[in-house]
Design a protein around this motif. Structure first.
Motif, PDB file in Angstrom:
ATOM      1  N   ALA A  92      -6.911  -3.499 -10.882  1.00  0.00           N
ATOM      2  CA  ALA A  92      -7.749  -3.268 -12.060  1.00  0.00           C
ATOM      3  C   ALA A  92      -9.170  -3.793 -11.866  1.00  0.00           C
ATOM      4  CB  ALA A  92      -7.109  -3.919 -13.284  1.00  0.00           C
ATOM      5  N   ARG A  93      -9.350  -4.756 -10.989  1.00  0.00           N
ATOM      6  CA  ARG A  93     -10.691  -5.291 -10.730  1.00  0.00           C
ATOM      7  C   ARG A  93     -11.555  -4.353  -9.894  1.00  0.00           C
ATOM      8  NH1 ARG A  93     -10.033 -10.975  -8.174  1.00  0.00           N
ATOM      9  NH2 ARG A  93     -12.242 -10.643  -7.973  1.00  0.00           N
ATOM     10  N   ILE A  94     -10.941  -3.343  -9.260  1.00  0.00           N
ATOM     11  CA  ILE A  94     -11.693  -2.394  -8.444  1.00  0.00           C
ATOM     12  C   ILE A  94     -12.381  -1.405  -9.376  1.00  0.00           C
ATOM     13  CG2 ILE A  94     -11.527  -0.591  -6.681  1.00  0.00           C
ATOM     14  CD1 ILE A  94      -8.982  -2.070  -5.664  1.00  0.00           C
ATOM     15  N   SER A  95     -13.691  -1.355  -9.328  1.00  0.00           N
ATOM     16  CA  SER A  95     -14.433  -0.519 -10.279  1.00  0.00           C
ATOM     17  C   SER A  95     -14.433   0.966  -9.921  1.00  0.00           C
ATOM     18  CB  SER A  95     -15.883  -1.018 -10.397  1.00  0.00           C
ATOM     19  OG  SER A  95     -16.527  -0.944  -9.137  1.00  0.00           O
ATOM     20  N   ASP A  96     -14.305   1.293  -8.658  1.00  0.00           N
ATOM     21  CA  ASP A  96     -14.328   2.696  -8.226  1.00  0.00           C
ATOM     22  C   ASP A  96     -12.967   3.353  -8.501  1.00  0.00           C
ATOM     23  OD1 ASP A  96     -14.013   5.045  -6.474  1.00  0.00           O
ATOM     24  OD2 ASP A  96     -15.942   4.428  -5.627  1.00  0.00           O
ATOM     25  N   GLU A  97     -12.971   4.340  -9.399  1.00  0.00           N
ATOM     26  CA  GLU A  97     -11.732   5.005  -9.797  1.00  0.00           C
ATOM     27  C   GLU A  97     -11.044   5.710  -8.629  1.00  0.00           C
ATOM     28  OE1 GLU A  97     -10.294   8.559 -12.809  1.00  0.00           O
ATOM     29  OE2 GLU A  97     -12.128   7.453 -13.250  1.00  0.00           O
ATOM     30  N   ASN A  98     -11.822   6.306  -7.722  1.00  0.00           N
ATOM     31  CA  ASN A  98     -11.237   6.990  -6.565  1.00  0.00           C
ATOM     32  C   ASN A  98     -10.514   6.007  -5.641  1.00  0.00           C
ATOM     33  OD1 ASN A  98     -12.007   9.616  -7.246  1.00  0.00           O
ATOM     34  ND2 ASN A  98     -14.051   9.315  -6.356  1.00  0.00           N
ATOM     35  N   ILE A  99     -11.093   4.855  -5.434  1.00  0.00           N
ATOM     36  CA  ILE A  99     -10.453   3.838  -4.596  1.00  0.00           C
ATOM     37  C   ILE A  99      -9.156   3.381  -5.246  1.00  0.00           C
ATOM     38  CG2 ILE A  99     -10.648   1.489  -3.679  1.00  0.00           C
ATOM     39  CD1 ILE A  99     -13.634   2.056  -3.254  1.00  0.00           C
ATOM     40  N   ARG A 100      -9.194   3.125  -6.575  1.00  0.00           N
ATOM     41  CA  ARG A 100      -7.974   2.717  -7.275  1.00  0.00           C
ATOM     42  C   ARG A 100      -6.884   3.779  -7.149  1.00  0.00           C
ATOM     43  NH1 ARG A 100     -11.323   1.541 -11.602  1.00  0.00           N
ATOM     44  NH2 ARG A 100     -10.343   3.202 -12.782  1.00  0.00           N
ATOM     45  N   ARG A 101      -7.253   5.039  -7.339  1.00  0.00           N
ATOM     46  CA  ARG A 101      -6.279   6.131  -7.256  1.00  0.00           C
ATOM     47  C   ARG A 101      -5.707   6.239  -5.844  1.00  0.00           C
ATOM     48  NH1 ARG A 101      -9.355  10.236  -8.481  1.00  0.00           N
ATOM     49  NH2 ARG A 101      -9.217   9.861 -10.700  1.00  0.00           N
ATOM     50  N   ASN A 102      -6.578   6.167  -4.828  1.00  0.00           N
ATOM     51  CA  ASN A 102      -6.115   6.246  -3.441  1.00  0.00           C
ATOM     52  C   ASN A 102      -5.214   5.072  -3.074  1.00  0.00           C
ATOM     53  OD1 ASN A 102      -7.431   8.660  -2.957  1.00  0.00           O
ATOM     54  ND2 ASN A 102      -9.275   7.670  -2.174  1.00  0.00           N
ATOM     55  N   LEU A 103      -5.560   3.901  -3.559  1.00  0.00           N
ATOM     56  CA  LEU A 103      -4.741   2.724  -3.302  1.00  0.00           C
ATOM     57  C   LEU A 103      -3.365   2.881  -3.947  1.00  0.00           C
ATOM     58  CD1 LEU A 103      -4.460  -0.059  -2.066  1.00  0.00           C
ATOM     59  CD2 LEU A 103      -5.590  -1.004  -4.079  1.00  0.00           C
ATOM     60  N   THR A 104      -3.335   3.373  -5.154  1.00  0.00           N
ATOM     61  CA  THR A 104      -2.071   3.608  -5.842  1.00  0.00           C
ATOM     62  C   THR A 104      -1.221   4.625  -5.080  1.00  0.00           C
ATOM     63  OG1 THR A 104      -3.078   3.096  -7.964  1.00  0.00           O
ATOM     64  CG2 THR A 104      -1.011   4.327  -8.025  1.00  0.00           C
ATOM     65  N   MET A 105      -1.836   5.678  -4.592  1.00  0.00           N
ATOM     66  CA  MET A 105      -1.106   6.693  -3.825  1.00  0.00           C
ATOM     67  C   MET A 105      -0.579   6.091  -2.522  1.00  0.00           C
ATOM     68  SD  MET A 105      -3.357  10.171  -4.701  1.00  0.00           S
ATOM     69  CE  MET A 105      -3.814  10.322  -3.041  1.00  0.00           C
ATOM     70  N   LEU A 106      -1.371   5.243  -1.871  1.00  0.00           N
ATOM     71  CA  LEU A 106      -0.936   4.586  -0.645  1.00  0.00           C
ATOM     72  C   LEU A 106       0.283   3.704  -0.905  1.00  0.00           C
ATOM     73  CD1 LEU A 106      -1.247   3.709   2.327  1.00  0.00           C
ATOM     74  CD2 LEU A 106      -2.860   1.965   1.518  1.00  0.00           C
ATOM     75  N   ILE A 107       0.215   2.906  -1.954  1.00  0.00           N
ATOM     76  CA  ILE A 107       1.339   2.029  -2.293  1.00  0.00           C
ATOM     77  C   ILE A 107       2.584   2.863  -2.581  1.00  0.00           C
ATOM     78  CG2 ILE A 107       2.225   0.403  -4.028  1.00  0.00           C
ATOM     79  CD1 ILE A 107      -0.723  -0.652  -4.210  1.00  0.00           C
ATOM     80  N   HIS A 108       2.409   3.941  -3.314  1.00  0.00           N
ATOM     81  CA  HIS A 108       3.548   4.815  -3.617  1.00  0.00           C
ATOM     82  C   HIS A 108       4.148   5.386  -2.333  1.00  0.00           C
ATOM     83  CE1 HIS A 108       6.079   7.762  -5.565  1.00  0.00           C
ATOM     84  NE2 HIS A 108       5.550   8.678  -4.784  1.00  0.00           N
ATOM     85  N   SER A 109       3.292   5.874  -1.437  1.00  0.00           N
ATOM     86  CA  SER A 109       3.816   6.472  -0.205  1.00  0.00           C
ATOM     87  C   SER A 109       4.523   5.432   0.661  1.00  0.00           C
ATOM     88  CB  SER A 109       2.709   7.181   0.577  1.00  0.00           C
ATOM     89  OG  SER A 109       1.769   6.262   1.067  1.00  0.00           O
ATOM     90  N   LEU A 110       4.024   4.205   0.692  1.00  0.00           N
ATOM     91  CA  LEU A 110       4.686   3.140   1.446  1.00  0.00           C
ATOM     92  C   LEU A 110       6.042   2.808   0.834  1.00  0.00           C
ATOM     93  CD1 LEU A 110       1.670   0.784   2.116  1.00  0.00           C
ATOM     94  CD2 LEU A 110       2.883   2.161   3.803  1.00  0.00           C
ATOM     95  N   ALA A 111       6.109   2.774  -0.493  1.00  0.00           N
ATOM     96  CA  ALA A 111       7.364   2.466  -1.163  1.00  0.00           C
ATOM     97  C   ALA A 111       8.394   3.572  -0.929  1.00  0.00           C
ATOM     98  CB  ALA A 111       7.123   2.283  -2.663  1.00  0.00           C
ATOM     99  N   VAL A 112       7.969   4.813  -0.996  1.00  0.00           N
ATOM    100  CA  VAL A 112       8.884   5.934  -0.772  1.00  0.00           C
ATOM    101  C   VAL A 112       9.390   5.905   0.663  1.00  0.00           C
ATOM    102  CG1 VAL A 112       9.034   8.452  -0.611  1.00  0.00           C
ATOM    103  CG2 VAL A 112       7.941   7.389  -2.579  1.00  0.00           C
ATOM    104  N   THR A 113       8.507   5.632   1.611  1.00  0.00           N
ATOM    105  CA  THR A 113       8.894   5.550   3.020  1.00  0.00           C
ATOM    106  C   THR A 113       9.888   4.426   3.242  1.00  0.00           C
ATOM    107  OG1 THR A 113       6.752   6.427   3.701  1.00  0.00           O
ATOM    108  CG2 THR A 113       8.032   5.277   5.380  1.00  0.00           C
ATOM    109  N   ASP A 114       9.665   3.288   2.607  1.00  0.00           N
ATOM    110  CA  ASP A 114      10.549   2.138   2.760  1.00  0.00           C
ATOM    111  C   ASP A 114      11.933   2.415   2.191  1.00  0.00           C
ATOM    112  OD1 ASP A 114      10.951  -0.600   3.572  1.00  0.00           O
ATOM    113  OD2 ASP A 114      10.977  -1.108   1.436  1.00  0.00           O
ATOM    114  N   VAL A 115      12.001   3.125   1.085  1.00  0.00           N
ATOM    115  CA  VAL A 115      13.275   3.437   0.458  1.00  0.00           C
ATOM    116  C   VAL A 115      14.078   4.421   1.302  1.00  0.00           C
ATOM    117  CG1 VAL A 115      14.339   4.564  -1.551  1.00  0.00           C
ATOM    118  CG2 VAL A 115      12.508   2.893  -1.866  1.00  0.00           C
ATOM    119  N   THR A 116      13.398   5.358   1.942  1.00  0.00           N
ATOM    120  CA  THR A 116      14.103   6.391   2.708  1.00  0.00           C
ATOM    121  C   THR A 116      14.517   5.901   4.090  1.00  0.00           C
ATOM    122  OG1 THR A 116      12.011   7.315   3.507  1.00  0.00           O
ATOM    123  CG2 THR A 116      12.970   8.282   1.513  1.00  0.00           C
ATOM    124  N   ASN A 117      14.007   4.770   4.544  1.00  0.00           N
ATOM    125  CA  ASN A 117      14.394   4.249   5.871  1.00  0.00           C
ATOM    126  C   ASN A 117      15.552   3.321   5.809  1.00  0.00           C
ATOM    127  OD1 ASN A 117      12.467   5.680   7.248  1.00  0.00           O
ATOM    128  ND2 ASN A 117      10.948   4.070   7.080  1.00  0.00           N
TER     129      ASN A 117
END
Length: 117
Positions: A92-117
């Motif tokens: 939430a401290r990151i002011s750039d909305e695109n960076i926040r969105r990309n970071l959220t997508m990265l975390i999601h993709s890492l979590a999905v990858t971890d669950v499927t392995n």
């Protein structure tokens, strides 16, 4: 929970927040007025953090003192909930909305990858 386990749990949280901030042990030590070896001892659970030192750490690292201790008294360590709350605050401290969105997508993709392995 034994004192040594408690000291280690708090030390691990210190290490994680320090690393997340990109701060070296020497830099942190200089800002709170201790030797860098003392930071090593805190992080390894060898020495106990006093309340005064913890408050200086919190001020410098910009975290709430509760972040270091919440969930520990239950014997659950840091707990996923504490880490998620901390991460959410930091994102939430990151002011750039695109960076926040990309970071959220990265975390999601890492979590999905971890669950499927």
């Amino acid at each position: 929970m034994k004192d040594q386990e408690l000291n280690l749990a708090i030390g691990q949280r210190l290490r994680s927040v320090r690393a997340a901030r990109g701060v070296t042990q020497s830099e942190l030590a200089a800002h709170i007025g201790v030797a860098f070896q003392q930071i090593q001892k805190y992080e390894n659970g060898i020495n106990r953090l006093s309340v005064a030192v913890m408050l200086r750490l919190c001020s410098f690292m910009k975290v709430d003192a509760g972040w270091f201790v919440n969930g520990i008294e239950t014997g659950m360590g840091g707990g996923v909930e504490d880490e998620a709350a901390y991460l959410a605050k930091e994102i939430a401290r990151i002011s750039d909305e695109n960076i926040r969105r990309n970071l959220t997508m990265l975390i999601h993709s890492l979590a999905v990858t971890d669950v499927t392995n």
